[in-house]
Enzyme design. Structure first.
Site, PDB file in Angstrom:
ATOM      1  N   LYS A   1     -22.821  11.054  18.034  1.00  0.00           N
ATOM      2  CA  LYS A   1     -22.988  10.968  19.491  1.00  0.00           C
ATOM      3  C   LYS A   1     -22.234  12.002  20.323  1.00  0.00           C
ATOM      4  O   LYS A   1     -22.825  12.822  21.003  1.00  0.00           O
ATOM      5  CB  LYS A   1     -22.523   9.600  19.953  1.00  0.00           C
ATOM      6  CG  LYS A   1     -23.371   8.447  19.472  1.00  0.00           C
ATOM      7  CD  LYS A   1     -22.791   7.170  19.963  1.00  0.00           C
ATOM      8  CE  LYS A   1     -23.566   5.949  19.532  1.00  0.00           C
ATOM      9  NZ  LYS A   1     -24.858   5.793  20.184  1.00  0.00           N
TER      10      LYS A   1
ATOM     11  N   ARG B   1     -19.284  -2.735  27.206  1.00  0.00           N
ATOM     12  CA  ARG B   1     -18.735  -1.550  26.522  1.00  0.00           C
ATOM     13  C   ARG B   1     -18.685  -0.452  27.557  1.00  0.00           C
ATOM     14  O   ARG B   1     -19.716  -0.038  28.084  1.00  0.00           O
ATOM     15  CB  ARG B   1     -19.637  -1.134  25.371  1.00  0.00           C
ATOM     16  CG  ARG B   1     -19.680  -2.155  24.284  1.00  0.00           C
ATOM     17  CD  ARG B   1     -20.336  -1.585  23.074  1.00  0.00           C
ATOM     18  NE  ARG B   1     -21.763  -1.371  23.237  1.00  0.00           N
ATOM     19  CZ  ARG B   1     -22.480  -0.607  22.440  1.00  0.00           C
ATOM     20  NH1 ARG B   1     -21.893   0.072  21.469  1.00  0.00           N
ATOM     21  NH2 ARG B   1     -23.778  -0.496  22.607  1.00  0.00           N
TER      22      ARG B   1
ATOM     23  N   GLU C   1     -15.818   1.814  11.371  1.00  0.00           N
ATOM     24  CA  GLU C   1     -15.586   2.491  12.662  1.00  0.00           C
ATOM     25  C   GLU C   1     -14.120   2.280  13.063  1.00  0.00           C
ATOM     26  O   GLU C   1     -13.602   1.171  12.869  1.00  0.00           O
ATOM     27  CB  GLU C   1     -16.438   1.854  13.768  1.00  0.00           C
ATOM     28  CG  GLU C   1     -17.916   1.892  13.578  1.00  0.00           C
ATOM     29  CD  GLU C   1     -18.604   0.762  14.360  1.00  0.00           C
ATOM     30  OE1 GLU C   1     -18.678   0.843  15.592  1.00  0.00           O
ATOM     31  OE2 GLU C   1     -19.061  -0.198  13.728  1.00  0.00           O
TER      32      GLU C   1
ATOM     33  N   ASP D   1     -16.520   6.356  10.381  1.00  0.00           N
ATOM     34  CA  ASP D   1     -17.637   6.671  11.268  1.00  0.00           C
ATOM     35  C   ASP D   1     -17.103   6.800  12.695  1.00  0.00           C
ATOM     36  O   ASP D   1     -16.875   5.826  13.389  1.00  0.00           O
ATOM     37  CB  ASP D   1     -18.673   5.539  11.159  1.00  0.00           C
ATOM     38  CG  ASP D   1     -19.853   5.710  12.113  1.00  0.00           C
ATOM     39  OD1 ASP D   1     -19.821   6.635  12.955  1.00  0.00           O
ATOM     40  OD2 ASP D   1     -20.794   4.908  12.018  1.00  0.00           O
TER      41      ASP D   1
ATOM     42  N   TRP E   1     -21.829  -1.328  13.170  1.00  0.00           N
ATOM     43  CA  TRP E   1     -23.120  -0.662  13.457  1.00  0.00           C
ATOM     44  C   TRP E   1     -23.001   0.766  12.942  1.00  0.00           C
ATOM     45  O   TRP E   1     -22.193   1.555  13.432  1.00  0.00           O
ATOM     46  CB  TRP E   1     -23.407  -0.646  14.963  1.00  0.00           C
ATOM     47  CG  TRP E   1     -24.752  -0.061  15.276  1.00  0.00           C
ATOM     48  CD1 TRP E   1     -25.153   1.248  15.105  1.00  0.00           C
ATOM     49  CD2 TRP E   1     -25.895  -0.752  15.791  1.00  0.00           C
ATOM     50  NE1 TRP E   1     -26.464   1.399  15.491  1.00  0.00           N
ATOM     51  CE2 TRP E   1     -26.940   0.186  15.925  1.00  0.00           C
ATOM     52  CE3 TRP E   1     -26.132  -2.083  16.167  1.00  0.00           C
ATOM     53  CZ2 TRP E   1     -28.204  -0.149  16.409  1.00  0.00           C
ATOM     54  CZ3 TRP E   1     -27.390  -2.410  16.654  1.00  0.00           C
ATOM     55  CH2 TRP E   1     -28.405  -1.448  16.766  1.00  0.00           C
TER      56      TRP E   1
ATOM     57  N   GLN F   1     -18.430   7.192  18.057  1.00  0.00           N
ATOM     58  CA  GLN F   1     -18.074   6.957  19.470  1.00  0.00           C
ATOM     59  C   GLN F   1     -16.627   7.296  19.786  1.00  0.00           C
ATOM     60  O   GLN F   1     -16.227   7.269  20.939  1.00  0.00           O
ATOM     61  CB  GLN F   1     -18.320   5.485  19.811  1.00  0.00           C
ATOM     62  CG  GLN F   1     -19.774   5.110  19.673  1.00  0.00           C
ATOM     63  CD  GLN F   1     -20.132   3.816  20.368  1.00  0.00           C
ATOM     64  OE1 GLN F   1     -19.467   3.380  21.288  1.00  0.00           O
ATOM     65  NE2 GLN F   1     -21.201   3.194  19.909  1.00  0.00           N
TER      66      GLN F   1
HETATM   67  C1  LIG Z   1     -20.461   3.729  15.236  1.00  0.00           C
HETATM   68  C2  LIG Z   1     -21.884   4.157  15.167  1.00  0.00           C
HETATM   69  N1  LIG Z   1     -22.331   4.757  14.062  1.00  0.00           N
HETATM   70  C3  LIG Z   1     -23.599   5.169  13.942  1.00  0.00           C
HETATM   71  C4  LIG Z   1     -24.501   4.964  14.952  1.00  0.00           C
HETATM   72  C5  LIG Z   1     -25.916   5.404  14.793  1.00  0.00           C
HETATM   73  O1  LIG Z   1     -26.116   6.569  15.493  1.00  0.00           O
HETATM   74  P1  LIG Z   1     -27.582   7.028  15.923  1.00  0.00           P
HETATM   75  O2  LIG Z   1     -28.086   6.012  16.880  1.00  0.00           O
HETATM   76  O3  LIG Z   1     -27.341   8.367  16.516  1.00  0.00           O
HETATM   77  O4  LIG Z   1     -28.393   7.096  14.688  1.00  0.00           O
HETATM   78  C6  LIG Z   1     -24.088   4.346  16.127  1.00  0.00           C
HETATM   79  C7  LIG Z   1     -25.035   4.130  17.224  1.00  0.00           C
HETATM   80  O5  LIG Z   1     -24.812   3.444  18.176  1.00  0.00           O
HETATM   81  C8  LIG Z   1     -22.747   3.923  16.237  1.00  0.00           C
HETATM   82  O6  LIG Z   1     -22.297   3.318  17.342  1.00  0.00           O
END
Ligand SMILES: Cc1ncc(COP(=O)(O)O)c(C=O)c1O
Length: 457
Positions: free
Chosen positions: A294, A428, A232, A265, A160, A268
């Site tokens: 975040k 989660r 991620e 990324d 994601w 989190q």
């Molecule tokens: C790993 C990761 N990257 C990017 C995003 C996207 O972030 P946003 O919702 O602030 O656009 C999320 C959102 O949950 C995420 O978990």
């Protein structure tokens, strides 16, 4: 004649006709009626409580009922809700400046760039400050494409990365169906989920066959124009999947062999959740581009794309454009400075490691007692608890997951569950880094009560 009255009300002025005409709804029923009539449902149904106030690890609904928040909002309230330093930073910005022309900078943005880059290695020293995780991934992908001259992007099959076009094209876990074509040149390799091996090869011990097979497939489809791989450190929406030891180094080798940039990324995972300031410190790599979102804003919309001076200079020379209304906004920058200050002075990453180990031990005890808990994983304060019908089949148990999550909310605990096809039902769990041991005990007790109530139904 020129009207010289300012186009905004003075503090003493009477309410205007619009605000006078709009009655303040008071009852919960009235508000839910307005929800039904006027709000677009953007992600299934809404949580059943209207939240009026939040402090630390707790939310308070309209009726004053207390809810322990085990996901720190949407994994953003790093210091807990309404942390006094965050509130003070907002006040400071209100006294100073909230928003500017996008080409203008404030001291807070400059100071944030320095404070952030001081925490990062020499190859990650140039930052741009935006608002959301989607936006910073979008910026990272654009930079990777401009720098490499390629356009193909590889992601993981349960990733994601956001909702905007580029980030969404690399988001494979959800939200793909029904919106027409995504950006051409986006590919997925299997997520190394050793509880549910994507290539049906290993069990509980990933030997990275999925990575080798994944890249063979991608190489056969590529038109020879690779730009980047985005990943991620822990696949969160994908069910809190921790790739095995050595995975990221191997991933970086695959990228280097193909001239692709590695984008990490850390939406989190950065700023302490895994027990270190950044997850990449634990992975044995430094990415070419790091995205932070975040957790950086502590609940306010602040995000950053960070890369090397070389990549930045090359993109600049090629005319890099990423102009948004709220790039370099002073108010979230002031908040980001406060978040970094509190994180470092209070050593919250270390605290997350200790509290996370305590919480994980609590979940493992629940696993010993309840067959329906199939797996407990993750580290620091980013944990996953997977529900199954039975341990043997590992069949996902979304109905029970939904029922327990609902019961938790009734009992005063907010839990977030993923329940997507082929992925299982996984809670989660990401409480604020400021959570106390008593609050963790309270959450564990509520969860156990909810499991008992639902199993006895
Ligand atoms: C790993 C990761 N990257 C990017 C995003 C996207 O972030 P946003 O919702 O602030 O656009 C999320 C959102 O949950 C995420 O978990």
């Amino acid at each position: 004649m020129l009207d010289t009255t300012p186009p905004y009300p003075s503090p003493e002025s009477e309410p205007d006709a619009h605000s006078a005409a709009a009655p303040t709804p008071s009852s919960s029923e009235e508000l839910w009626d307005i929800v039904d009539h006027h709000l677009i449902r953007y992600g299934g149904s809404f949580a059943p409580r209207l939240i009026e106030r939040a402090r630390g690890s707790y939310l308070y609904d309209q009726q004053g009922r207390k809810i322990l928040d085990f996901t720190s909002g949407q994994m953003c309230a790093t210091l807990g809700h309404n942390h006094p330093d965050v509130v003070q930073a907002i006040h400071k910005a209100c006294e100073g400046v909230l928003h500017l022309f996008s080409g203008m900078l404030s001291p807070s943005v400059v100071e944030l760039a320095e404070a952030l880059c001081k925490l990062l290695p020499p190859t990650l020293q140039k930052a741009i400050f935006l608002n959301t995780g989607s936006e910073v991934n979008e910026a990272a992908l654009r930079m990777a494409k401009l720098h490499t001259g390629g356009f193909e992007v590889v992601g993981l099959s349960t990733s994601w990365h956001g909702m905007t076009a580029g980030a969404g094209a690399s988001t494979f876990v959800a939200a793909r169906k029904g919106y027409g074509p995504t950006i051409p040149g986006n590919f997925a390799i299997p997520t190394p989920n050793c509880y549910r091996c994507p290539v049906r090869h290993c069990q509980d011990q990933c030997d990275m066959t999925c990575l080798a097979v994944g890249f063979e497939l991608i190489d056969s489809q590529s038109v020879g124009s690779y730009a980047a791989l985005i990943v991620e450190p822990v696949l969160s929406a994908g069910g809190i999947i921790e790739p095995p030891e050595g995975y990221f180094q191997r991933l970086q080798d695959y990228c280097r062999e193909r001239g692709m940039l590695l984008i990490l990324d850390e939406a989190q995972t950065a700023f302490g959740h895994l027990g270190s300031f950044f997850a990449f410190e634990q992975l044995g790599i430094v990415p070419d581009i790091l995205t932070l979102s975040k957790t950086l804003g502590g609940g306010l919309p602040l995000a950053a794309t960070v890369t090397s001076a070389d990549i930045e200079a090359d993109c600049y020379d090629k005319g890099f454009l990423y102009y948004t209304s709220h790039v370099s906004d002073p108010m979230p920058a002031e908040v980001g400075l406060a978040v970094l200050r509190v994180l470092t002075t209070q050593n919250l990453a270390e605290r997350a490691a200790t509290m996370g180990a305590y919480l994980k031990a609590g979940f493992l005890k629940l696993k010993d007692r309840y067959e329906v808990i199939g797996d407990v994983r993750g580290r620091g304060l980013l944990l996953g608890v997977e529900l199954v019908k039975d341990r043997e089949s590992r069949a996902p148990n979304p109905e029970l997951g939904a029922a327990i999550t609902h019961r938790c909310m009734e009992l005063g605990l907010s839990m977030n569950i993923t329940a997507l096809p082929n992925m299982g039902s996984v809670w989660r769990i990401a409480p604020p880094l400021t959570v106390t041991q008593e609050e963790l005990d309270e959450g564990l007790a509520i969860l156990e009560q909810a499991i008992i109530d639902c199993l006895n139904k």
